[in-house]
Design a protein around this motif. Structure first.
Motif, PDB file in Angstrom:
ATOM      1  N   THR A 213       0.808  -1.227   0.000  1.00  0.00           N
ATOM      2  CA  THR A 213       0.000   0.000   0.000  1.00  0.00           C
ATOM      3  C   THR A 213       0.836   1.271   0.000  1.00  0.00           C
ATOM      4  OG1 THR A 213      -0.100   0.079   2.424  1.00  0.00           O
ATOM      5  CG2 THR A 213      -1.786  -1.225   1.278  1.00  0.00           C
ATOM      6  N   HIS A 214       2.126   1.146   0.334  1.00  0.00           N
ATOM      7  CA  HIS A 214       3.027   2.293   0.451  1.00  0.00           C
ATOM      8  C   HIS A 214       2.595   3.263   1.554  1.00  0.00           C
ATOM      9  CE1 HIS A 214       5.028   1.966  -3.783  1.00  0.00           C
ATOM     10  NE2 HIS A 214       4.962   0.802  -3.144  1.00  0.00           N
ATOM     11  N   LEU A 215       1.743   2.770   2.476  1.00  0.00           N
ATOM     12  CA  LEU A 215       1.324   3.574   3.623  1.00  0.00           C
ATOM     13  C   LEU A 215       2.255   3.307   4.798  1.00  0.00           C
ATOM     14  CD1 LEU A 215      -2.537   3.034   3.418  1.00  0.00           C
ATOM     15  CD2 LEU A 215      -1.248   5.071   2.733  1.00  0.00           C
ATOM     16  N   PRO A 216       2.313   4.251   5.758  1.00  0.00           N
ATOM     17  CA  PRO A 216       3.165   4.022   6.941  1.00  0.00           C
ATOM     18  C   PRO A 216       2.776   2.735   7.660  1.00  0.00           C
ATOM     19  CG  PRO A 216       2.455   6.303   6.853  1.00  0.00           C
ATOM     20  CD  PRO A 216       1.686   5.589   5.779  1.00  0.00           C
ATOM     21  N   ASN A 217       3.771   1.936   8.053  1.00  0.00           N
ATOM     22  CA  ASN A 217       3.495   0.683   8.743  1.00  0.00           C
ATOM     23  C   ASN A 217       3.424   0.902  10.257  1.00  0.00           C
ATOM     24  OD1 ASN A 217       6.132   0.965   9.538  1.00  0.00           O
ATOM     25  ND2 ASN A 217       6.919  -0.663   8.232  1.00  0.00           N
ATOM     26  N   ARG A 218       3.348  -0.182  10.995  1.00  0.00           N
ATOM     27  CA  ARG A 218       3.181  -0.109  12.451  1.00  0.00           C
ATOM     28  C   ARG A 218       4.333   0.623  13.110  1.00  0.00           C
ATOM     29  NH1 ARG A 218       4.610  -3.588  16.714  1.00  0.00           N
ATOM     30  NH2 ARG A 218       3.148  -3.522  18.494  1.00  0.00           N
ATOM     31  N   VAL A 219       5.564   0.342  12.680  1.00  0.00           N
ATOM     32  CA  VAL A 219       6.736   0.987  13.276  1.00  0.00           C
ATOM     33  C   VAL A 219       6.689   2.493  13.061  1.00  0.00           C
ATOM     34  CG1 VAL A 219       9.255   1.168  13.205  1.00  0.00           C
ATOM     35  CG2 VAL A 219       8.158  -1.066  13.018  1.00  0.00           C
ATOM     36  N   SER A 220       6.339   2.895  11.855  1.00  0.00           N
ATOM     37  CA  SER A 220       6.270   4.318  11.535  1.00  0.00           C
ATOM     38  C   SER A 220       5.197   5.011  12.361  1.00  0.00           C
ATOM     39  CB  SER A 220       5.994   4.503  10.041  1.00  0.00           C
ATOM     40  OG  SER A 220       5.911   5.877   9.718  1.00  0.00           O
ATOM     41  N   VAL A 221       4.016   4.378  12.478  1.00  0.00           N
ATOM     42  CA  VAL A 221       2.919   4.971  13.240  1.00  0.00           C
ATOM     43  C   VAL A 221       3.290   5.108  14.705  1.00  0.00           C
ATOM     44  CG1 VAL A 221       0.551   4.603  14.031  1.00  0.00           C
ATOM     45  CG2 VAL A 221       1.147   4.194  11.636  1.00  0.00           C
ATOM     46  N   LEU A 222       3.930   4.099  15.274  1.00  0.00           N
ATOM     47  CA  LEU A 222       4.333   4.159  16.679  1.00  0.00           C
ATOM     48  C   LEU A 222       5.345   5.286  16.920  1.00  0.00           C
ATOM     49  CD1 LEU A 222       4.619   0.360  17.611  1.00  0.00           C
ATOM     50  CD2 LEU A 222       2.845   1.987  18.311  1.00  0.00           C
ATOM     51  N   GLU A 223       6.269   5.468  15.986  1.00  0.00           N
ATOM     52  CA  GLU A 223       7.238   6.548  16.140  1.00  0.00           C
ATOM     53  C   GLU A 223       6.559   7.914  16.052  1.00  0.00           C
ATOM     54  OE1 GLU A 223      10.695   6.441  13.742  1.00  0.00           O
ATOM     55  OE2 GLU A 223      11.464   4.568  14.619  1.00  0.00           O
ATOM     56  N   LEU A 224       5.635   8.065  15.099  1.00  0.00           N
ATOM     57  CA  LEU A 224       4.897   9.317  14.981  1.00  0.00           C
ATOM     58  C   LEU A 224       4.075   9.586  16.241  1.00  0.00           C
ATOM     59  CD1 LEU A 224       3.664   9.078  11.264  1.00  0.00           C
ATOM     60  CD2 LEU A 224       5.404  10.625  12.172  1.00  0.00           C
ATOM     61  N   LEU A 225       3.451   8.527  16.770  1.00  0.00           N
ATOM     62  CA  LEU A 225       2.668   8.666  17.991  1.00  0.00           C
ATOM     63  C   LEU A 225       3.549   9.070  19.166  1.00  0.00           C
ATOM     64  CD1 LEU A 225      -0.061   8.406  19.428  1.00  0.00           C
ATOM     65  CD2 LEU A 225       0.404   5.950  19.737  1.00  0.00           C
ATOM     66  N   GLN A 226       4.717   8.462  19.259  1.00  0.00           N
ATOM     67  CA  GLN A 226       5.648   8.808  20.331  1.00  0.00           C
ATOM     68  C   GLN A 226       6.088  10.269  20.238  1.00  0.00           C
ATOM     69  OE1 GLN A 226       6.517   6.876  22.883  1.00  0.00           O
ATOM     70  NE2 GLN A 226       7.792   8.524  23.743  1.00  0.00           N
ATOM     71  N   ASP A 227       6.356  10.731  19.019  1.00  0.00           N
ATOM     72  CA  ASP A 227       6.747  12.135  18.825  1.00  0.00           C
ATOM     73  C   ASP A 227       5.628  13.080  19.259  1.00  0.00           C
ATOM     74  OD1 ASP A 227       9.189  11.342  17.852  1.00  0.00           O
ATOM     75  OD2 ASP A 227       8.592  11.478  15.739  1.00  0.00           O
ATOM     76  N   GLU A 228       4.373  12.720  18.908  1.00  0.00           N
ATOM     77  CA  GLU A 228       3.240  13.569  19.279  1.00  0.00           C
ATOM     78  C   GLU A 228       3.055  13.610  20.791  1.00  0.00           C
ATOM     79  OE1 GLU A 228       1.287  15.558  17.577  1.00  0.00           O
ATOM     80  OE2 GLU A 228       2.367  15.156  15.711  1.00  0.00           O
ATOM     81  N   LEU A 229       3.206  12.474  21.460  1.00  0.00           N
ATOM     82  CA  LEU A 229       3.065  12.420  22.912  1.00  0.00           C
ATOM     83  C   LEU A 229       4.127  13.269  23.599  1.00  0.00           C
ATOM     84  CD1 LEU A 229       2.256   8.618  23.444  1.00  0.00           C
ATOM     85  CD2 LEU A 229       0.685  10.549  23.698  1.00  0.00           C
ATOM     86  N   GLU A 230       5.344  13.175  23.114  1.00  0.00           N
ATOM     87  CA  GLU A 230       6.415  13.983  23.698  1.00  0.00           C
ATOM     88  C   GLU A 230       6.163  15.472  23.499  1.00  0.00           C
ATOM     89  OE1 GLU A 230       9.998  12.576  21.972  1.00  0.00           O
ATOM     90  OE2 GLU A 230      10.021  10.683  23.103  1.00  0.00           O
ATOM     91  N   GLN A 231       5.665  15.832  22.314  1.00  0.00           N
ATOM     92  CA  GLN A 231       5.355  17.240  22.048  1.00  0.00           C
ATOM     93  C   GLN A 231       4.223  17.732  22.949  1.00  0.00           C
ATOM     94  OE1 GLN A 231       4.621  18.058  17.943  1.00  0.00           O
ATOM     95  NE2 GLN A 231       4.055  20.183  18.275  1.00  0.00           N
ATOM     96  N   ASN A 232       3.190  16.891  23.161  1.00  0.00           N
ATOM     97  CA  ASN A 232       2.076  17.268  24.036  1.00  0.00           C
ATOM     98  C   ASN A 232       2.555  17.464  25.465  1.00  0.00           C
ATOM     99  OD1 ASN A 232       0.241  17.201  21.931  1.00  0.00           O
ATOM    100  ND2 ASN A 232      -0.398  15.078  22.333  1.00  0.00           N
ATOM    101  N   LEU A 233       3.500  16.601  25.902  1.00  0.00           N
ATOM    102  CA  LEU A 233       4.019  16.742  27.259  1.00  0.00           C
ATOM    103  C   LEU A 233       4.803  18.035  27.427  1.00  0.00           C
ATOM    104  CD1 LEU A 233       5.173  13.067  28.003  1.00  0.00           C
ATOM    105  CD2 LEU A 233       3.221  14.280  29.009  1.00  0.00           C
TER     106      LEU A 233
END
Length: 244
Positions: A213-233
């Motif tokens: 699908t050329h869409l972000p996989n699980r690893v990519s999504v988890l990293e993006l989620l981690q970045d967002e959580l850190e930014q929110n904190l």
């Protein structure tokens, strides 16, 4: 009449002294001088095996020894230069030398082969003729900031071959300075890393994107989620994650 024998005796003595003086000058001056001339002729023909030590007047012997030492030193230096020149010319990495103004004075065969330009087309021109226009202005600004300060620079530049294909080079450019510390030339060593960059990009894609699908996989999504959580904190904000 009685004085005639004495005159003849004096003439004979003077002639003998003159002959001895000429013989002395021949041994001490003329013969060594011919030896010096012979050694100079041998050096001009690059026949160091024909150099011969001389004996005679101390000054001429000293001159000959200094000349022989100078010729031997020159031969050693030339042999070293030939060795270095051969190493640069046969290197697998492209080498380019420009003057202070950036005009190309030397390129080796590897650079000719990689760019598709001949030596005649490159000599006298500026290396910017190889630029593809894809390198960011910030990269060039950082490069010249270091080079004009007399410091070497290493980085990636996007260039274009004569046939129009773009390639990426890892370049190390070093300023050359004279005895007064003034920059006179620049030496660049260039390595084509297009294939390595392509492999890196492919590995990155396989690690972070789905092949089908050329869409972000699980690893990519988890990293993006981690970045967002850190930014929110950091910012004290909240967010939501929706999983379908």
């Amino acid at each position: 009449l009685l004085q005639l024998p004495f005159l003849l005796l004096w003439v004979g003595a003077l002639l003998s002294i003159l002959a001895l003086l000429l013989a002395y000058l021949n041994v001490r001056v003329a013969r060594p001088a011919r030896g010096v001339v012979s050694n100079i002729a041998a050096a001009e023909k690059r026949r160091l095996d024909l150099l011969q030590p001389i004996s005679g007047a101390a000054e001429l012997v000293q001159i000959d020894r200094a000349f022989t030492a100078m010729v031997a030193e020159r031969e050693r230096n030339e042999a070293q230069l030939v060795k270095l020149s051969t190493a640069v010319e046969q290197s697998n990495e492209g080498v380019i030398i420009t003057d202070y103004a950036g005009n190309i004075e030397y390129v080796n065969q590897a650079l000719v082969n990689n760019t598709g330009y001949s030596r005649e087309q490159l000599m006298g021109n500026n290396p910017r003729m190889l630029s593809s226009g894809s390198t960011s202005p910030a990269t060039f600004a950082a490069m010249w900031q270091r080079l004009t300060s007399g410091l070497p620079w290493t980085g990636e530049l996007y260039n274009r071959r004569r046939d129009g294909t773009e390639f990426i080079e890892l370049q190390t450019i070093t300023p050359l300075k004279n005895e007064q510390g003034e920059i006179t030339h620049y030496v660049g060593v260039r390595q084509d890393i297009s294939e390595q960059k392509s492999i890196q990009e492919r590995l990155h894609f396989l690690a972070y994107f789905d092949i089908l699908t050329h869409l972000p996989n699980r690893v990519s999504v988890l990293e993006l989620l981690q970045d967002e959580l850190e930014q929110n904190l950091r910012q004290g904000t909240v967010g939501a994650f929706l999983l379908l």
